[in-house]
Design an enzyme around this catalytic site. Structure first.
Site, PDB file in Angstrom:
ATOM      1  N   GLU A 246       0.083  10.786  35.216  1.00  0.00           N
ATOM      2  CA  GLU A 246       0.771  10.535  33.827  1.00  0.00           C
ATOM      3  C   GLU A 246       1.328  11.590  33.112  1.00  0.00           C
ATOM      4  OE1 GLU A 246      -2.386   9.422  34.282  1.00  0.00           O
ATOM      5  OE2 GLU A 246      -2.201   7.209  35.007  1.00  0.00           O
ATOM      6  N   ASN A 247       1.006  12.689  33.236  1.00  0.00           N
ATOM      7  CA  ASN A 247       1.287  13.896  32.807  1.00  0.00           C
ATOM      8  C   ASN A 247       2.755  14.242  33.161  1.00  0.00           C
ATOM      9  OD1 ASN A 247      -1.721  15.696  32.616  1.00  0.00           O
ATOM     10  ND2 ASN A 247      -0.697  14.303  31.013  1.00  0.00           N
TER      11      ASN A 247
ATOM     12  N   ASP B  80      -9.035  18.710  26.383  1.00  0.00           N
ATOM     13  CA  ASP B  80      -8.059  17.896  25.480  1.00  0.00           C
ATOM     14  C   ASP B  80      -8.064  18.811  24.536  1.00  0.00           C
ATOM     15  OD1 ASP B  80      -6.104  15.918  24.763  1.00  0.00           O
ATOM     16  OD2 ASP B  80      -7.601  14.339  24.316  1.00  0.00           O
TER      17      ASP B  80
ATOM     18  N   ASN C   5      -4.928  20.679  23.531  1.00  0.00           N
ATOM     19  CA  ASN C   5      -4.181  22.118  23.500  1.00  0.00           C
ATOM     20  C   ASN C   5      -2.962  21.930  22.457  1.00  0.00           C
ATOM     21  OD1 ASN C   5      -5.736  22.897  25.511  1.00  0.00           O
ATOM     22  ND2 ASN C   5      -4.395  22.568  27.168  1.00  0.00           N
TER      23      ASN C   5
HETATM   24  C1  FPP Z   1      -4.580  18.172  27.388  1.00  0.00           C
HETATM   25  O1  FPP Z   1      -3.972  18.546  26.049  1.00  0.00           O
HETATM   26  C2  FPP Z   1      -4.249  19.101  28.349  1.00  0.00           C
HETATM   27  C3  FPP Z   1      -3.318  18.737  29.520  1.00  0.00           C
HETATM   28  C4  FPP Z   1      -2.710  17.913  29.530  1.00  0.00           C
HETATM   29  C5  FPP Z   1      -3.247  20.126  30.275  1.00  0.00           C
HETATM   30  C6  FPP Z   1      -4.638  21.003  30.708  1.00  0.00           C
HETATM   31  C7  FPP Z   1      -4.019  22.091  31.164  1.00  0.00           C
HETATM   32  C8  FPP Z   1      -4.611  23.299  30.894  1.00  0.00           C
HETATM   33  C9  FPP Z   1      -5.873  23.583  30.296  1.00  0.00           C
HETATM   34  C10 FPP Z   1      -3.801  24.540  31.305  1.00  0.00           C
HETATM   35  C11 FPP Z   1      -3.361  24.618  32.917  1.00  0.00           C
HETATM   36  C12 FPP Z   1      -4.672  24.420  33.581  1.00  0.00           C
HETATM   37  C13 FPP Z   1      -5.268  25.430  34.509  1.00  0.00           C
HETATM   38  C14 FPP Z   1      -6.231  24.886  35.436  1.00  0.00           C
HETATM   39  C15 FPP Z   1      -4.530  26.624  34.772  1.00  0.00           C
HETATM   40  P1  FPP Z   1      -3.030  17.919  25.159  1.00  0.00           P
HETATM   41  O2  FPP Z   1      -1.783  18.464  25.282  1.00  0.00           O
HETATM   42  O3  FPP Z   1      -2.741  16.235  25.617  1.00  0.00           O
HETATM   43  O4  FPP Z   1      -3.308  18.080  23.671  1.00  0.00           O
HETATM   44  P2  FPP Z   1      -3.137  17.018  22.546  1.00  0.00           P
HETATM   45  O5  FPP Z   1      -3.915  15.902  22.829  1.00  0.00           O
HETATM   46  O6  FPP Z   1      -3.847  17.676  21.289  1.00  0.00           O
HETATM   47  O7  FPP Z   1      -1.703  16.928  22.392  1.00  0.00           O
END
Ligand code: FPP
Length: 247
Positions: free
Chosen positions: A65-66, A18, A20
């Site tokens: 949910e994504n 979490d 990103n």
């Molecule tokens: C949560 O961060 C992350 C995700 C929903 C996606 C995770 C995906 C990756 C790390 C890349 C793809 C994966 C692979 C295995 C190639 P968020 O976007 O909810 O962060 P935030 O809470 O700060 O908005």
């Protein structure tokens, strides 16, 4: 950083990656840039987990949910997945890491399904190291799928209702061939489990770190394992029983 004794290394670590989006936003970058950096962290942590002796690493890459996120973010994530699979195949083969998935992968775009199949097939004979990607995964969906398959088996006579038990039902979960996580890590400071491996984490130790996923490094994984190694896992017994054995 000194590593805990080998017997204190968790066999299975599951991670909710979490932060990103926040990583990108604080830099004035688009959210997808955070996911791009997140993919670099995935490679770092896959290598680090193996180097530390973790036999199963499960990463929550895309939840059921994504799909509700903005369309460009969803297609960007699918593109990154495709890129990751193409780029990582050689690395996985070199280090004998088997790729597995959990989730309804049949709803992923055709190109991603094709790449997944290619990597899964190419690594299927490896037995020591496992990378498990949770894709279009949700624990409640998993339970519904398991219930459907279990009920079909009961109706077909291959399962007996009188023998219904966790051992029998858990064979219908996506994770039937995967041991339960010993340690669940969530990055970015959020402290919740978000529909991830809810049944399998019944006895997992939970570690929450404020580090955002794109910044998460091997040293952060080691720190989480050091914390795990200090915990006493009791599985419902008393501390006394754990030390002297149940009587
Ligand atoms: C949560 O961060 C992350 C995700 C929903 C996606 C995770 C995906 C990756 C790390 C890349 C793809 C994966 C692979 C295995 C190639 P968020 O976007 O909810 O962060 P935030 O809470 O700060 O908005």
């Amino acid at each position: 950083m000194p590593s805990p004794a080998p017997e204190k290394i968790p066999q299975h670590v599951a991670i909710i990656m979490d932060g990103n989006g926040r990583w990108a936003q604080t830099r004035g970058l688009p959210r997808l840039e955070g996911h791009r950096r997140g993919v670099e962290t995935v490679r770092t942590i896959v290598d680090a987990a193996r180097e530390l002796g973790i036999r199963y690493l499960t990463l929550y890459a895309f939840s059921v949910e994504n799909w509700k996120r903005p369309a460009d973010e969803v297609s960007g994530l699918m593109g990154l997945l495709d890129y990751f699979l193409k780029r990582e195949l050689d690395n996985l083969i070199k280090h004998k890491v088997r790729l597995l998935t959990i989730g309804r992968t049949d709803a992923l775009p055709a190109n991603v399904q094709r790449e997944l199949k290619r990597v899964i097939d190419a690594t299927k004979d490896f037995t020591e190291w496992h990378l498990v990607l949770a894709l279009n995964y949700g624990a409640r969906t998993e339970l519904a799928d398991a219930a459907k398959h279990y009920t079909s088996a009961v109706l077909a006579g291959t399962e007996k209702l009188a023998e219904c038990s966790w051992e029998n039902i858990s064979r219908y979960l996506y994770t039937s061939a995967i041991p339960d996580p010993d340690l669940l890590i969530r990055t970015s400071g959020e402290q919740r489990v978000s529909n991830f491996l809810l049944l399998q984490c019944a006895y997992a130790e939970l570690v929450f770190t404020p580090v955002l996923w794109p910044d998460f490094q091997k040293a952060d994984l080691q720190l989480a394992i050091t914390e795990y190694a200090q915990r006493e896992r009791r599985y419902g017994l008393t501390s006394e029983q754990i030390k002297t054995g149940p009587r």
